[in-house]
Design an enzyme around this catalytic site. Structure first.
Site, PDB file in Angstrom:
ATOM      1  N   PHE A 147      48.757  59.111  58.482  1.00 30.73           N
ATOM      2  CA  PHE A 147      48.679  58.129  57.395  1.00 30.73           C
ATOM      3  C   PHE A 147      47.208  57.898  57.077  1.00 30.73           C
ATOM      4  O   PHE A 147      46.461  57.360  57.893  1.00 30.73           O
ATOM      5  CB  PHE A 147      49.344  56.790  57.738  1.00 30.73           C
ATOM      6  CG  PHE A 147      49.396  55.892  56.515  1.00 30.73           C
ATOM      7  CD1 PHE A 147      50.511  55.879  55.693  1.00 30.73           C
ATOM      8  CD2 PHE A 147      48.303  55.109  56.147  1.00 30.73           C
ATOM      9  CE1 PHE A 147      50.542  55.100  54.537  1.00 30.73           C
ATOM     10  CE2 PHE A 147      48.328  54.327  54.994  1.00 30.73           C
ATOM     11  CZ  PHE A 147      49.453  54.323  54.190  1.00 30.73           C
ATOM     12  N   ASP A 232      39.448  59.289  61.226  1.00 26.23           N
ATOM     13  CA  ASP A 232      39.901  58.120  60.467  1.00 26.23           C
ATOM     14  C   ASP A 232      40.123  56.989  61.464  1.00 26.23           C
ATOM     15  O   ASP A 232      41.159  56.916  62.135  1.00 26.23           O
ATOM     16  CB  ASP A 232      41.184  58.449  59.697  1.00 26.23           C
ATOM     17  CG  ASP A 232      41.661  57.256  58.851  1.00 26.23           C
ATOM     18  OD1 ASP A 232      41.198  56.124  59.108  1.00 26.23           O
ATOM     19  OD2 ASP A 232      42.506  57.462  57.959  1.00 26.23           O
ATOM     20  N   LYS A 261      39.156  48.284  56.558  1.00 27.55           N
ATOM     21  CA  LYS A 261      39.867  47.149  57.144  1.00 27.55           C
ATOM     22  C   LYS A 261      38.942  46.120  57.813  1.00 27.55           C
ATOM     23  O   LYS A 261      38.335  45.328  57.120  1.00 27.55           O
ATOM     24  CB  LYS A 261      40.926  47.661  58.119  1.00 27.55           C
ATOM     25  CG  LYS A 261      42.050  48.453  57.411  1.00 27.55           C
ATOM     26  CD  LYS A 261      43.250  48.639  58.295  1.00 27.55           C
ATOM     27  CE  LYS A 261      44.234  49.669  57.785  1.00 27.55           C
ATOM     28  NZ  LYS A 261      45.104  49.182  56.734  1.00 27.55           N
TER      29      LYS A 261
END
Ligand code: PXG
Length: 406
Positions: A147, A232, A261
């Site tokens: 993802f 990531d 984030k």
């Protein structure tokens, strides 16, 4: 006790949203109006322990007073200049983030997906200009069940039909290998391979922790084949797993960290790629950018968000509280539906052999917000400022909902 989850004001707002908003989510029926530290409050005055932290964006806790103060102060000064002009926050943000990562250069963007796109561009251009791959032939290897966000390029290499269906045609140049299988990576590398893009722990796929030694094997294979490692760490980075980065669990240093984030503590979308000069320097004026990327408001907020992680010892806190919580859950939860409880730091997955949604709804009724991930896994990822007492509360609720099952 929280009573009926969809009463009064909540019900009205849910109806409004369903009438006027797009239906691209299936949220729990809780309407939050306020947050403080690890706790959130709904419009009907009920309080919940947030065990999702906006997918680890709120590692520093909701409405952290220091970050809030910076946001307000900077908003009174200047918020956006565009990159046509310079601003006084960007240089300091770049220096501080690069030093935190032990890297040479920072390229700021806004959302996580934009940072992933930026890493893909960097790797491809590096492939042509530095590695000497023939034009238009560069390949990037990705993992099954990845993802990395929602752009058309990124969903094009997702293995989840739900993310892809109806959105093609997709960008070519991506090869998929199983996650956690270093031999499969080695076998997939060709002269045209410029990079391996991976999550060190696959969060959305269900808190998938790779076998020990996988990350260091990946590093060795990538080095031996002149292939870039694009890590990531948007969800796993900045303390979530009990280390600075999840790559640190195996002492692995990628070529590029992809961050987002918690980089802004949930106040403002700030993302970045942070990497070696040889890679990031492929970008020349005009080759990439974003109106809001590197804006002074985002940079100021991110600088304070990083300071909070350091000053409050949140990385160590995540390691200590996470290890204790994992041990307790493994010892005390005895429900027959539990297949495995696994985690690193305050990123814990309870895998069930039955859909997790109804358990999440039962936890909501008891004042604890969790979201099922990939149907069968309950993720526990509270803000890293959570206290031991808060976690006692979480364990108590879990024991009611996932106790002996009797
Ligand atoms: N990489 C990872 C590992 C992520 O978890 C992204 C990239 C993309 O970040 P942005 O900021 O573009 O969402 C993520 C995001 C959602 C959703 O609502 C997103 C994430 C997790 C759960 C839901 O699209 N993670």
């Amino acid at each position: 006790m929280n009573g009926n989850a969809t009463s009064t004001r909540s019900a009205e707002l849910i109806e409004l949203e369903d009438r006027w908003g797009a239906h691209n989510y299936h949220p729990l029926p809780v309407v939050i109006e306020r947050g403080e530290g690890p706790w959130v409050y709904d419009v009907d005055g009920r309080r919940y322990l947030d065990c999702l932290s906006a997918y680890s964006a709120v590692n520093q806790g909701h409405a952290h007073p220091r970050i809030l103060e910076t946001l307000v102060r900077q908003a009174h000064r200047v918020t956006l200049t565009s990159r046509a002009f310079r601003n006084d926050q960007l240089p300091l943000f770049c220096k501080e983030l690069a030093e935190l990562c032990d890297m040479d250069r920072v390229l700021p963007m806004n959302t996580g997906a934009e940072a992933v796109e930026t890493a893909i561009k960097a790797a491809r251009r590096w492939g042509y200009e530095v590695k000497g791959i023939p034009d238009g032939k560069a390949e990037i290897i990705v993992c099954a069940n990845n993802f990395h966000g929602r752009t058309t390029t990124i969903v094009g290499f997702s293995s989840d039909a739900e993310y892809r269906q109806g959105f093609g045609p997709f960008t070519p140049g991506f090869i998929t290998v199983p996650f956690g299988d270093a031999e499969a990576l080695a076998a997939a590398i060709r002269p045209e391979t410029c990079a391996f893009l991976f999550e060190p722990i696959q969060c959305e796929a269900g808190i998938n922790i790779p076998p020990d030694g996988y990350l260091s094997a990946v590093e060795e294979i990538c080095r031996a084949n002149n292939v870039l490692m694009l890590a990531d760490e948007i969800q796993t980075g900045l303390g979530r797993t009990g280390k600075r980065f999840a790559c640190d669990h195996e002492g692995v240093v990628p070529d590029v960290y992809i961050l987002g984030k918690a980089l802004s503590g949930g106040f403002y979308p700030v993302s970045a790629i942070v990497g070696r000069a040889e890679v990031i320097d492929v970008f020349k004026p005009g080759s990439h950018g974003s109106t809001y990327g590197g804006n002074p408001l985002g940079c100021a907020v991110a600088r304070t968000a990083l300071e909070v992680i350091r000053d409050e010892g949140l990385v160590e806190r995540s390691a200590r509280l996470g290890a204790a919580l994992l041990a307790r859950l493994q010892a005390e939860l005895r429900h027959p539906a539990i297949r495995e409880i696994r985690g690193r730091g305050l990123l814990i997955g309870i895998e069930l052999d039955t859909p997790a949604r109804s358990f999440c709804e039962a936890l909501q009724e008891r004042g604890m917000l969790c979201k099922e991930t990939h149907d069968y896994v309950i993720r526990l990822a509270p803000p890293l400022v959570v206290t031991e007492e808060d976690l006692d509360f979480a364990v108590e609720q879990l024991k009611v909902v996932l106790g002996s099952g009797d």
